[in-house]
Enzyme design. Structure first.
Site, PDB file in Angstrom:
ATOM      1  CB  ILE A 206      -5.346   6.099  -0.986  1.00  0.00           C
ATOM      2  CG1 ILE A 206      -5.325   4.580  -0.930  1.00  0.00           C
ATOM      3  CG2 ILE A 206      -4.577   6.683   0.183  1.00  0.00           C
ATOM      4  CD1 ILE A 206      -3.908   3.991  -1.021  1.00  0.00           C
ATOM      5  CB  SER A 207     -10.487   3.912   0.520  1.00  0.00           C
ATOM      6  OG  SER A 207     -11.304   4.517  -0.462  1.00  0.00           O
ATOM      7  CD  GLN A 208     -11.268   3.949   7.292  1.00  0.00           C
ATOM      8  OE1 GLN A 208     -12.083   4.844   7.386  1.00  0.00           O
ATOM      9  NE2 GLN A 208     -10.852   3.270   8.336  1.00  0.00           N
ATOM     10  N   PRO A 209      -7.684   1.463   4.867  1.00  0.00           N
ATOM     11  CG  PRO A 209      -5.587   0.877   5.693  1.00  0.00           C
ATOM     12  CD  PRO A 209      -6.584   1.984   5.699  1.00  0.00           C
TER      13      PRO A 209
ATOM     14  NE  ARG B 184      -3.337   2.235   3.053  1.00  0.00           N
ATOM     15  CZ  ARG B 184      -4.547   2.669   2.674  1.00  0.00           C
ATOM     16  NH1 ARG B 184      -5.275   1.941   1.835  1.00  0.00           N
ATOM     17  NH2 ARG B 184      -5.035   3.821   3.117  1.00  0.00           N
TER      18      ARG B 184
END
Lengths: 235, 809
Positions: A85-88, A59
């Site tokens: 970028i979206s959170q994991p 990531r």
């Protein structure tokens, strides 16, 4: 210098280089493992294939160097052009709910950094990803290529219209919020297909809506999770 | 502080020239400073979001406060040539209005990142500091005349206040004349006029250095302004980024900056039914101060697009055939086209922003195809509450669409915005305009946990119950779609046949019926069940606040018209516990930013005001310091609490924020200026007792009268409303101008060494007061915030006799 000595020296150099590379990646490996364990598995994402994919995909290489130290933290990060970028956890959740199979053809709307596409590519046969902003499309395409993701195709265009030429899709994932489900995407979802999309207004919490099209083409939908997403541009 | 005469040549200081040069310079510089405040409100609303009123006021107060402290630190140097320093402060302040803003645009700061990125905090501090610099320079210039040139405080303070009032009055029409990017020309020009009074020395000879400085200011006036850098998270920035995006029309004015952008990638249809399989036509997006305000479908006026019949907000048209429609707020052309597509017999739109009306009706007529030919459409350019109070017509459908958006929040993104239409008084006024069987309709985004829809249901229920239209539950229907909800209410109960129609509408379009509960489908996930329970509780549960609720969903009133404030401080720990690391997106951004800006401003104020002032105190005893600190802190806090609360209350009567800001800040400045000018007559302790008592009485009485007169005033014209608003604040403002110079005179009489400290403390608490006024309005309401301000003046009155007395003894 004899040939044997040359080979020995070359091997030593390569070994050192590899060791250095691994050593450089070492802190990220640990962070990645911790991310999967603490943010994803512990929060209810238990599909072993999804977890393995997220352990695999680096990531931190999908964000700018200035944010790399935060790449495995439990929040989204800016990637430029007002996008994130979206959170994991969200990536894991959305991937799991789609139940991706190795033969699936997946459409992603909103490539962004390319991270979600990379995770999906570990699980499915083909990923077609559309990004409306050229700079992000170019950057994500390069990142995915550099990391060896051969089954992802990124195109710059208006994701609202999907990717007609490659339809139907077994799964569609929309990674940015919109005010409604685009009718073209519903048309391009194949029978038996699944779709996930955040729906709601900007700068507020939205709902992740999960849509299924059965074998006869009937569509059902349900809200699965309140979230906060960057808006789908133009939507 | 030395009492020796300044020695250097090239100084302004000689008896005849002082008043001629210094007082007008102070006047114009003050005008420039206040114009800068008003202009910054618009500029920062456009660049970021309109939360910046208290922030900008805090910056101004910080700048003024730091000026006082700085003058104290370098006072020996200042005493050598105060006139020259005064001249150079004026000459530097003028270009600073422009240059500080240009510099701030280079700071990579975005308020949206404050909760995500720790690096955003110091950047915020730098940003805040830069914009305070012009106020610092102005503050220095305004303090020097009475702190060093030995002017009486009254006339200088009066010039300062009068100039501020003039600046506010000039700024308002200037907003109509200049594009947003050119607005800083006004403070720059006013500053240039101030500079003209300080170009010569005491002999009358022109100083070349100063003339060159003025030329530099004039150069800034003629070069193009800096491009405004929008936050990338603004709607306008996002749409501009789309391929093929181009601006097709724009207008600007007092109420905002309005633009229409066409981009092929725009497909706006919030809550569109899953049953719609057609195409959405090309659309232009309307923006108000960079935030989306509405949509204009291309050629919609010629052929209303089919998709407009596929929203939950269409529900009222399924319950009333050929209604006479009133729409509160202009949403591009979609509102009218929706009404036309669903059989409306007439549409009246109420929209206070003239510029937006002209943009849609005139500039975009070719793109939009105008209004549908067969439908009578009228647009009334006034506030919704004004219209409802004044117009006696009856309507069949009154629509308040998209209540989650900026349309219903005069200050923009939600929580800190006043929404006078969604208060109990607003709902009451709307219900009074409904005909037989007429419907009041609300729609907006559906959130989880539910908020707006539940709060509006409770408000409707409270008003129906107050009007003895019970049970309210029989008079309401609520549905939702993907991410939007629709609520309709009326004075008479719905018939079973009508409920059947609602159920069929939901079934046909893929929506869910939530109320009446009996008509709703069973099942659904946890979130659906939670929504139904919340709605059921709103309609049938006990009235009043629920202690265990995570959010504050009680109806709001005109005294605290913050419909979108859902955060409850006492449940915040529980909120964070439940949501864990996911809590940040669910927190209301407006309130968070208000609290964060208060924190940053206080840190800066402590560093730049209190710390230096504490080190340079000299010769004054501890008791004197405490009295001075107590007195001036009470004044600083109280003035802000009163002024800003009148400003916020004025938004209802005057119709928009900028007008209210201009008149409140300008009005307070003007009348306080007069008070300061005559303050010398009332400096005795006995007279001041009456002054403080008078302040307390006038503040409370003025506010009570303003509140009581709000309803009848709403039906009056703008001139009457303006006059009434100014009349209610004038007595208090006049008296509020007296305590500061009166105390400064007392300190000056005993040497003046405590003046910079007094100035610093006053500045610190003024900084705090600006944000605290908003926080007070949000949680305590306007009334209590004003009362606290009045009490603080009483406390200051008790301390006044001690100011200067300990020093003397």
């Amino acid at each position: 210098m004899s040939f044997l000595r040359l080979v020995t020296i070359a091997a030593a150099v390569l070994s050192a280089a590899l060791h250095a590379a691994l050593a450089t990646d070492e802190p990220y490996l640990q962070k990645r493992a911790a991310m999967v364990r603490d943010q994803i598995e512990r929060e209810g994402v238990t599909d072993p294939r999804v977890l393995a994919a997220m352990r695999d995909v680096p990531r931190h290489l999908f964000v700018s160097p200035s944010f790399r130290a935060k790449a495995y933290e439990p929040y989204p990060l800016p990637i430029g052009e007002g996008q994130t970028i979206s959170q994991p956890y969200i990536v894991g959740f959305m991937t799991q709910i789609l139940r991706l199979k190795e033969t699936d053809r997946v459409l992603e709307v909103g490539t962004g950094s390319g991270y979600q596409a990379a995770v999906a590519a570990k699980l499915a046969a083909e990923v077609y990803s559309v990004e409306i902003l050229e700079s992000l499309a170019v950057r994500s395409r390069r990142t995915l290529s550099d990391l060896g993701f051969r089954n992802v195709v990124v195109r710059q265009g208006d994701g609202y219209y999907g990717w007609e030429e490659k339809a139907p899709f077994d799964a569609i994932i929309v990674t940015c919020a919109g005010g409604h489900i685009p009718p073209p995407l519903l048309r391009q979802l194949g029978n038996g297909g699944r779709m996930i999309m955040p729906v709601g207004g900007p700068f507020m919490t939205q709902n992740l809506v999960f849509i299924e099209k059965d074998a006869r083409g009937s569509i059902t939908h349900r809200n699965v999770l309140p979230v906060a997403f960057v808006r789908l541009l133009g939507h | 502080m030395s009492t020796a005469e300044p020695r250097d040549r090239g100084d302004l200081v000689f008896a005849g020239a002082k008043a001629e040069r210094v007082v007008p310079a102070v006047f114009f510089l003050s005008a420039a400073t206040l114009a800068n405040e008003i202009v910054l409100i618009r500029l920062l609303s456009f660049r970021f979001w309109p939360h910046f009123v208290p922030l900008i006021v805090s910056q101004a107060m910080l700048g003024f406060g730091v000026a006082g402290v700085a003058l104290q630190i370098v006072r020996r140097r200042v005493e050598r040539s105060p006139g020259r320093l005064f001249a150079w402060m004026v000459l530097l302040a003028a270009p600073a209005f422009d240059l500080a803003f240009r510099a701030s645009q280079f700071v990579s700061f975005d308020p949206f990142l404050l909760l995500w990125d720790p690096v955003a905090w110091p950047r915020f501090g730098v940003f805040f500091f830069l914009l305070a610099v012009p106020f610092f320079l102005s503050g220095c210039a305004m303090a020097i005349p009475f702190a060093f040139l030995r002017f009486r405080p009254g006339p200088v303070y009066a010039a300062s206040f009068a100039g501020s009032a003039a600046g506010a009055l000039v700024a308002l029409p200037f907003l109509m004349l200049a594009p947003t990017g050119w607005l800083l020309r006004l403070p720059l020009a006013l500053g240039a006029v101030a500079c003209a009074f300080v170009l010569s020395d005491k002999g009358g000879g022109l100083r070349k250095g100063r003339a060159a400085a003025l030329c530099a200011v004039l150069f800034l006036l003629v070069i193009p302004p800096a491009d405004l850098k929008l936050s990338p998270y603004k709607d306008l920035a996002a749409v501009r980024n789309l391929p093929g995006a181009r601006e097709i029309a724009s207008r600007f004015g007092i109420s905002g900056d309005y633009r229409a952008v066409f981009a092929p990638g725009v497909h706006s249809a919030p809550g569109l039914s899953i049953r719609f399989a057609g195409e959405i036509p090309p659309q232009a997006t309307l923006f108000a101060d960079g935030e989306q305000r509405g949509i204009v479908p291309k050629d919609g006026g010629r052929t209303p697009p089919a998709y407009l019949g596929y929203f939950p907000a269409v529900l009222p048209y399924r319950l009333f055939e050929h209604p006479r429609v009133l729409q509160l707020g202009l949403r591009g052309t979609e509102g009218v086209l929706t009404a036309a597509a669903n059989g409306a017999s007439s549409v009246t739109i109420v929209e206070p922003a003239q510029e937006l009306v002209r943009l849609v009706r005139e500039d975009l007529s070719e793109f939009s195809g105008g209004w549908p030919g067969s439908l009578p459409v009228e647009i009334r350019e006034e506030g919704a509450r004004n219209f409802l109070a004044r117009d006696r017509r009856i309507f069949d459908v009154i629509e308040a669409a998209d209540i989650s958006s900026a349309t219903f929040s005069s200050l923009g993104v939600h929580a800190t915005g006043e929404t006078f239409l969604l208060t109990r008084e607003g709902i009451r006024a709307a219900l009074a305009r409904l005909g037989e069987g007429g419907l009041l309709a609300f729609s907006g985004w559906l959130k989880a946990p539910p908020r707006e829809n539940v709060k509006i249901l409770r408000t409707i229920r409270a008003e129906l119950s107050a009007a003895r239209l019970v049970p309210a539950a029989d008079r309401v229907a609520a549905i939702h779609g993907w991410g939007t909800f629709s609520v309709v209410a009326r004075r008479t109960p719905f018939h079973p046949a009508e409920i059947d129609r609602v159920r069929r509408f939901c079934s046909d379009y893929g929506y869910s019926m939530v109320w009446p509960a009996a008509g709703a489908e069973a099942g659904g996930g946890a979130e659906e069940r939670a929504l139904r329970e919340a709605v059921s509780d709103a309609m049938t549960g006990p009235p009043g606040e629920r202690e265990t609720e995570l959010f504050d969903l009680s109806p709001v009133t005109d005294d605290s018209p913050y419909f979108h404030r859902f955060l409850r401080l006492r449940t915040l720990p529980e909120f964070k516990r439940l949501l864990g690391s996911q809590w940040i997106p669910f927190v209301e951004w407006g309130i968070v930013f208000l609290v964060l800006s208060l924190g940053v401003s206080l840190v800066l104020a402590a560093m730049l005001l209190l710390l230096p002032a504490a080190f340079v105190r000299d010769g004054t005893g501890e008791a004197a310091t405490i009295s001075v600190a107590g007195y001036f802190s009470a004044l600083g806090l109280a003035y802000m609490l009163v002024e800003l609360t009148f400003l916020k209350a004025g938004i209802l009567i005057l119709g928009d924020t900028i007008r209210a800001a201009g008149l409140a800040i300008g009005g307070f400045s003007f009348f306080s200026g007069i008070g300061s000018a005559v303050s010398g007559r009332w400096e005795s302790e006995r007279a001041m007792k009456r002054v403080f008592a008078g302040i307390a009485v006038c503040v409370v009485a003025g506010f009570v009268i303003l509140s009581a007169a709000a309803s009848p005033l709403l039906a009056r014209g703008w001139a009457m409303r303006t006059a009434a608003f100014v009349a209610t604040l004038a007595p208090a403002a006049f008296l509020m101008g007296i305590p500061f110079p009166a105390a400064i005179s007392r300190l000056a009489a005993v040497g003046g060494s405590a003046i910079p400290f007094a100035w610093a403390v006053n500045g610190f608490f003024s900084v705090a007061g600006a944000s605290l006024a908003s926080i007070g309005a949000l949680w305590l309401g306007f009334r209590w915030t004003v009362v606290i301000g009045a009490v603080l003046y009483v406390m200051a009155g008790l301390l006044f006799p001690r100011v200067g007395r300990e020093i003397r003894s």
